[in-house]
Design a protein around this motif. Structure first.
Motif, PDB file in Angstrom:
ATOM      1  N   LEU A   4     -10.310  -5.361 -21.280  1.00 61.97           N
ATOM      2  CA  LEU A   4     -11.422  -6.356 -20.841  1.00 61.97           C
ATOM      3  C   LEU A   4     -12.700  -6.297 -21.454  1.00 61.97           C
ATOM      4  CD1 LEU A   4     -10.416  -8.212 -18.446  1.00 61.97           C
ATOM      5  CD2 LEU A   4     -12.058  -7.124 -16.951  1.00 61.97           C
ATOM      6  N   LEU A   5     -13.115  -7.569 -22.012  1.00 60.35           N
ATOM      7  CA  LEU A   5     -14.250  -7.277 -22.897  1.00 60.35           C
ATOM      8  C   LEU A   5     -15.484  -7.716 -22.100  1.00 60.35           C
ATOM      9  CD1 LEU A   5     -13.216  -8.926 -26.194  1.00 60.35           C
ATOM     10  CD2 LEU A   5     -14.115  -6.784 -25.856  1.00 60.35           C
ATOM     11  N   LEU A   6     -15.213  -8.184 -20.744  1.00 61.73           N
ATOM     12  CA  LEU A   6     -16.326  -8.584 -20.148  1.00 61.73           C
ATOM     13  C   LEU A   6     -17.663  -7.469 -20.024  1.00 61.73           C
ATOM     14  CD1 LEU A   6     -16.941 -11.180 -18.070  1.00 61.73           C
ATOM     15  CD2 LEU A   6     -16.541  -9.468 -16.319  1.00 61.73           C
ATOM     16  N   GLY A   7     -18.712  -7.947 -20.212  1.00 64.32           N
ATOM     17  CA  GLY A   7     -20.108  -7.177 -20.203  1.00 64.32           C
ATOM     18  C   GLY A   7     -20.036  -6.005 -20.938  1.00 64.32           C
ATOM     19  N   GLU A 155     -35.327 -11.236  -7.354  1.00 68.26           N
ATOM     20  CA  GLU A 155     -34.187 -10.209  -6.650  1.00 68.26           C
ATOM     21  C   GLU A 155     -32.831 -10.645  -7.124  1.00 68.26           C
ATOM     22  OE1 GLU A 155     -36.564 -11.882  -4.031  1.00 68.26           O
ATOM     23  OE2 GLU A 155     -37.573  -9.780  -4.838  1.00 68.26           O
ATOM     24  N   LEU A 156     -32.548 -12.034  -7.569  1.00 72.79           N
ATOM     25  CA  LEU A 156     -31.312 -12.131  -8.229  1.00 72.79           C
ATOM     26  C   LEU A 156     -31.254 -11.539  -9.260  1.00 72.79           C
ATOM     27  CD1 LEU A 156     -30.961 -16.270  -7.888  1.00 72.79           C
ATOM     28  CD2 LEU A 156     -29.435 -14.465  -6.996  1.00 72.79           C
ATOM     29  N   SER A 157     -32.309 -11.361 -10.229  1.00 70.50           N
ATOM     30  CA  SER A 157     -32.366 -10.956 -11.632  1.00 70.50           C
ATOM     31  C   SER A 157     -31.962  -9.282 -11.286  1.00 70.50           C
ATOM     32  CB  SER A 157     -33.374 -11.185 -12.658  1.00 70.50           C
ATOM     33  OG  SER A 157     -34.237 -10.193 -12.251  1.00 70.50           O
ATOM     34  N   MET A 158     -32.533  -8.904 -10.399  1.00 68.99           N
ATOM     35  CA  MET A 158     -32.470  -7.160 -10.144  1.00 68.99           C
ATOM     36  C   MET A 158     -30.777  -7.191  -9.684  1.00 68.99           C
ATOM     37  SD  MET A 158     -33.285  -4.056  -9.751  1.00 68.99           S
ATOM     38  CE  MET A 158     -35.057  -4.033  -9.520  1.00 68.99           C
ATOM     39  N   MET A 159     -30.308  -7.860  -8.772  1.00 71.55           N
ATOM     40  CA  MET A 159     -29.055  -7.886  -8.545  1.00 71.55           C
ATOM     41  C   MET A 159     -27.962  -8.106  -9.798  1.00 71.55           C
ATOM     42  SD  MET A 159     -29.172 -10.174  -5.214  1.00 71.55           S
ATOM     43  CE  MET A 159     -27.406 -10.757  -5.089  1.00 71.55           C
ATOM     44  N   LEU A 160     -28.395  -8.989 -10.662  1.00 76.88           N
ATOM     45  CA  LEU A 160     -27.618  -9.097 -11.976  1.00 76.88           C
ATOM     46  C   LEU A 160     -27.654  -7.817 -12.806  1.00 76.88           C
ATOM     47  CD1 LEU A 160     -25.938 -11.746 -12.652  1.00 76.88           C
ATOM     48  CD2 LEU A 160     -27.876 -12.101 -14.469  1.00 76.88           C
ATOM     49  N   THR A 161     -28.942  -7.230 -12.749  1.00 74.98           N
ATOM     50  CA  THR A 161     -29.018  -6.193 -13.609  1.00 74.98           C
ATOM     51  C   THR A 161     -28.118  -5.130 -12.983  1.00 74.98           C
ATOM     52  OG1 THR A 161     -31.396  -6.670 -13.906  1.00 74.98           O
ATOM     53  CG2 THR A 161     -30.656  -4.513 -14.785  1.00 74.98           C
ATOM     54  N   ILE A 162     -28.182  -5.223 -11.889  1.00 75.61           N
ATOM     55  CA  ILE A 162     -27.645  -3.768 -11.303  1.00 75.61           C
ATOM     56  C   ILE A 162     -25.949  -3.878 -11.378  1.00 75.61           C
ATOM     57  CG2 ILE A 162     -26.987  -2.469  -8.984  1.00 75.61           C
ATOM     58  CD1 ILE A 162     -29.582  -2.992  -8.023  1.00 75.61           C
ATOM     59  N   ALA A 163     -25.496  -5.305 -11.312  1.00 74.72           N
ATOM     60  CA  ALA A 163     -24.262  -5.519 -11.364  1.00 74.72           C
ATOM     61  C   ALA A 163     -23.661  -5.142 -12.835  1.00 74.72           C
ATOM     62  CB  ALA A 163     -23.982  -7.025 -10.958  1.00 74.72           C
ATOM     63  N   ARG A 165     -24.968  -3.379 -15.001  1.00 74.63           N
ATOM     64  CA  ARG A 165     -25.076  -1.949 -15.128  1.00 74.63           C
ATOM     65  C   ARG A 165     -23.822  -1.080 -14.816  1.00 74.63           C
ATOM     66  NH1 ARG A 165     -24.240   2.243 -15.256  1.00 74.63           N
ATOM     67  NH2 ARG A 165     -25.486   4.251 -15.108  1.00 74.63           N
ATOM     68  N   PHE A 166     -23.320  -1.820 -13.854  1.00 74.43           N
ATOM     69  CA  PHE A 166     -22.306  -0.779 -13.181  1.00 74.43           C
ATOM     70  C   PHE A 166     -20.877  -1.273 -13.469  1.00 74.43           C
ATOM     71  CE2 PHE A 166     -25.587   0.795 -10.347  1.00 74.43           C
ATOM     72  CZ  PHE A 166     -25.423   1.911 -10.378  1.00 74.43           C
ATOM     73  N   ILE A 167     -20.612  -2.307 -14.124  1.00 74.76           N
ATOM     74  CA  ILE A 167     -19.406  -2.806 -14.792  1.00 74.76           C
ATOM     75  C   ILE A 167     -18.818  -1.493 -15.531  1.00 74.76           C
ATOM     76  CG2 ILE A 167     -18.339  -4.252 -16.252  1.00 74.76           C
ATOM     77  CD1 ILE A 167     -19.897  -6.480 -15.373  1.00 74.76           C
ATOM     78  N   PRO A 168     -19.385  -1.027 -16.595  1.00 75.00           N
ATOM     79  CA  PRO A 168     -18.659   0.126 -17.388  1.00 75.00           C
ATOM     80  C   PRO A 168     -18.382   1.218 -16.335  1.00 75.00           C
ATOM     81  CG  PRO A 168     -20.904  -0.554 -18.465  1.00 75.00           C
ATOM     82  CD  PRO A 168     -20.696  -1.227 -17.014  1.00 75.00           C
ATOM     83  N   LEU A 171     -15.370   0.333 -14.554  1.00 72.21           N
ATOM     84  CA  LEU A 171     -13.930   0.217 -15.334  1.00 72.21           C
ATOM     85  C   LEU A 171     -13.654   1.777 -15.590  1.00 72.21           C
ATOM     86  CD1 LEU A 171     -14.701  -2.640 -17.994  1.00 72.21           C
ATOM     87  CD2 LEU A 171     -13.223  -2.523 -16.146  1.00 72.21           C
ATOM     88  N   ASP A 172     -14.636   2.820 -15.966  1.00 73.32           N
ATOM     89  CA  ASP A 172     -14.215   4.011 -16.177  1.00 73.32           C
ATOM     90  C   ASP A 172     -13.643   4.492 -14.900  1.00 73.32           C
ATOM     91  OD1 ASP A 172     -15.065   3.839 -18.531  1.00 73.32           O
ATOM     92  OD2 ASP A 172     -16.885   4.787 -18.029  1.00 73.32           O
ATOM     93  N   GLU A 173     -14.309   4.345 -13.744  1.00 71.51           N
ATOM     94  CA  GLU A 173     -13.722   4.947 -12.329  1.00 71.51           C
ATOM     95  C   GLU A 173     -12.421   4.082 -12.202  1.00 71.51           C
ATOM     96  OE1 GLU A 173     -16.537   4.762  -9.334  1.00 71.51           O
ATOM     97  OE2 GLU A 173     -15.122   5.097  -7.879  1.00 71.51           O
TER      98      GLU A 173
END
Lengths: 266, 287
Positions: A4-7, A155-163, A165-168, A171-173
């Motif tokens: 998966l290349l997303l993010g 708040e939306l942008s904070m949520m997006l940042t966090i989302a 941030r945690f994609i990798p 995926l690793d998990e």
């Protein structure tokens, strides 16, 4: 899973990497509109040319793009085939119950295939050359006008940042837990669809549990460090609009105008 | 129980996303005998975890091969062979408690045996046996794994692997994140499995006290290569290697060194554990 290349961001120093995320985003959105409105072979020819050009400019090896598109290929082909089989046109080559293959159907099928592929490739270019954090900054900037109608943009942008941030991490998990269950003899992608889905339960459950735990931990950490949602905040990173960004947008708009002209004359 | 593992010129790397990482294992040649108790040490990123994964077929060598019992692992190994190898080599990953998923402990431990073709009755028997091995009571079987304490979770996770009846048990930092008591229990368990059942144990560790107390052999890794493989006493007498690899000394040995510096003369023997040190100090008349 790790196809998966997303993010995922591929570091580089190309022209596209240096472009302001706002310019990239707006151009990408405009191009996607263009791709959707294109209705003749010449427009698609030009759009393919531009997409390949942009892919080349990004400096990312093209094999990476095609590996990224592979998982979606079947979905795209499926949709295109449906179009091809169920659309009637001027000349129907085969009529067999509900199924009709016509000149018009074949054309729309191919166009749909083009549209999906082009959109996937273009958006991959954007995600591969933009750091997620820049992407969010650009996105936040573009949403700013909505603040006046009480949309919580920050708040939306904070949520997006966090989302992002945690994609990798996610995926690793996932990879780790899949490994752990593989060790215990769980096999993925084997047997009937039902068996395959059942094999995913031992993966998804731990991921849900871990993700919820992590979300709570993160919320606590943010609280401890004094994060308050209702406060006005400044940004550590500043976006700089430069000449190449104006150039990029101008070129995009010029191409748009050209294609519109082509569409109306043909 | 004869279960040997032979590494022949193993080179391996990972594919993360579209990118290949640099080689994580480089021309590894090792022969790990049956019923051995081996620690794997080395700095982070030395390829320790990767070495463990190649024994279980989670990571297949790009070049060379790993021979586990009579099975050969390389790029062309088929899925059913992998499954047979995975039953023989039980791998406990780092923080294994994150793999727990079932509603009850019983179901979670039975998951492995059932996947390898055990009947529900057999699986339950294996689960109870494994549970006894890790020192838990049977009444835990009906509890949810998510309601247990950290140490209990880890032991349940290890029981989940033991229930497969592996002949080699490979663990990635089994003691990390546990309190001293929990650590002690895990290593007592490993020692028991090694002595009584003849199971080969390989574990990755950063704690030299664990290595000095429990292991017999040590593999030192650095930058994807094996720089030392031998008896633990050989390693701890090799000053040059210890400093080059920046390996810490076990507490007892560090104490001995300081003591020797103070009194200006060497003790008769290198001590790896507190008990040994106490004996030597008594023998030589210092206490």
């Amino acid at each position: 899973m790790n196809k998966l290349l997303l993010g995922r961001y591929v570091p580089g120093t190309s022209f596209l990497h240096r472009l302001d995320p706002r310019a990239k985003l707006v151009s990408a959105i405009l191009f996607i509109v263009l791709i959707f409105t294109a209705e003749n072979w010449l427009s698609f020819f030009i759009l393919w040319g531009i997409t390949f050009g942009v892919m080349h400019l990004s400096g990312v090896p093209s094999s990476i793009y095609f590996r990224g598109i592979k998982p979606l290929l079947w979905l795209i082909i499926f949709t295109a085939t449906l179009q091809m089989l169920f659309t009637t046109g001027h000349r129907n080559f085969i009529e067999w119950g509900l199924i009709t293959i016509s000149d018009y159907g074949i054309q729309t099928g191919i166009f749909i295939f083009f549209r999906f592929t082009l959109i996937t490739l273009l958006s991959t270019v954007v995600t591969l050359t933009t750091r997620p954090i820049d992407f969010t900054d650009g996105f936040t900037f573009l949403l700013k006008p909505l603040q006046y109608v009480k949309v919580p943009v920050n708040e939306l942008s904070m949520m997006l940042t966090i989302a992002f941030r945690f994609i990798p991490n996610l995926l690793d998990e996932t990879q780790k837990i899949m490994d752990a269950q593989r060790i215990r003899g769980n096999e993925f992608g084997v047997g009937s669809i039902f068996q395959q889905m059942k094999a995913l339960v031992p993966v998804f459950l731990p991921i849900f549990v871990n993700t919820l735990n992590r979300a709570e931990e993160l919320a606590n950490t943010m609280d401890v460090r004094g994060y308050r949602a209702d406060q006005k905040r400044s940004s550590f990173r500043k976006l700089h609009w430069q000449k190449i960004d104006t150039l990029c947008l101008t070129v995009t708009i010029a191409i748009m105008a050209l294609l519109q002209l082509l569409n109306s004359t043909m | 129980m004869a279960m040997e593992i032979q590494f022949t010129n193993v080179t391996a790397d990972y594919k993360i996303g579209p990118l290949r990482t640099a080689q994580v294992l480089y021309e590894i040649n090792l022969h790990i005998p049956s019923s051995s108790f081996t620690a794997i040490v080395g700095p982070t990123g030395a390829g320790k975890s990767s070495l463990l994964k190649t024994m279980n077929g989670l990571l297949l060598p790009k070049e060379g091969s790993v021979q586990v019992d009579r099975f050969l692992l390389d790029q062309h190994t088929e899925k059913n062979v992998l499954k047979l190898v995975r039953k023989k080599v039980g791998l406990v990953l780092q923080f294994p408690e994150s793999q727990l998923f079932a509603e009850t402990v019983e179901k979670d431990i039975c998951f492995g045996p059932l996947n390898f073709g055990a009947t529900p009755q057999e699986a339950k028997k294996l689960a109870i046996e494994a549970l006894h091995h890790v020192g838990l009571q049977e009444d835990i079987l009906t509890k949810s794994p998510f309601s247990l304490s950290g140490g209990q979770k880890r032991r349940v996770a290890i029981a989940g692997i033991l229930a497969l009846k592996p002949e080699v048990l490979v663990l990635d930092e089994p003691g990390v994140g546990l309190d001293p008591e929990g650590k002690e229990e895990i290593f007592q368990l490993l020692t028991k499995l090694n002595r009584e059942l003849g199971i080969s144990i390989l574990f990755v560790s950063h704690d030299m006290n664990e290595v000095a107390r429990f292991a017999e052999d040590v593999i030192v890794m650095n930058k994807g290569k094996v720089t030392f493989y031998g008896k633990k006493r050989e390693l701890f007498t090799n000053e040059e290697l210890l400093t080059n690899m920046r390996l810490e000394l076990p507490d007892a040995l560090r104490f001995q060194r300081q003591f020797e510096n103070k009194i200006g003369k060497k003790l008769g023997k290198i001590c790896l554990t507190e008990e040994e040190l106490a004996d030597v100090l008594m023998e030589e008349g210092y206490v």
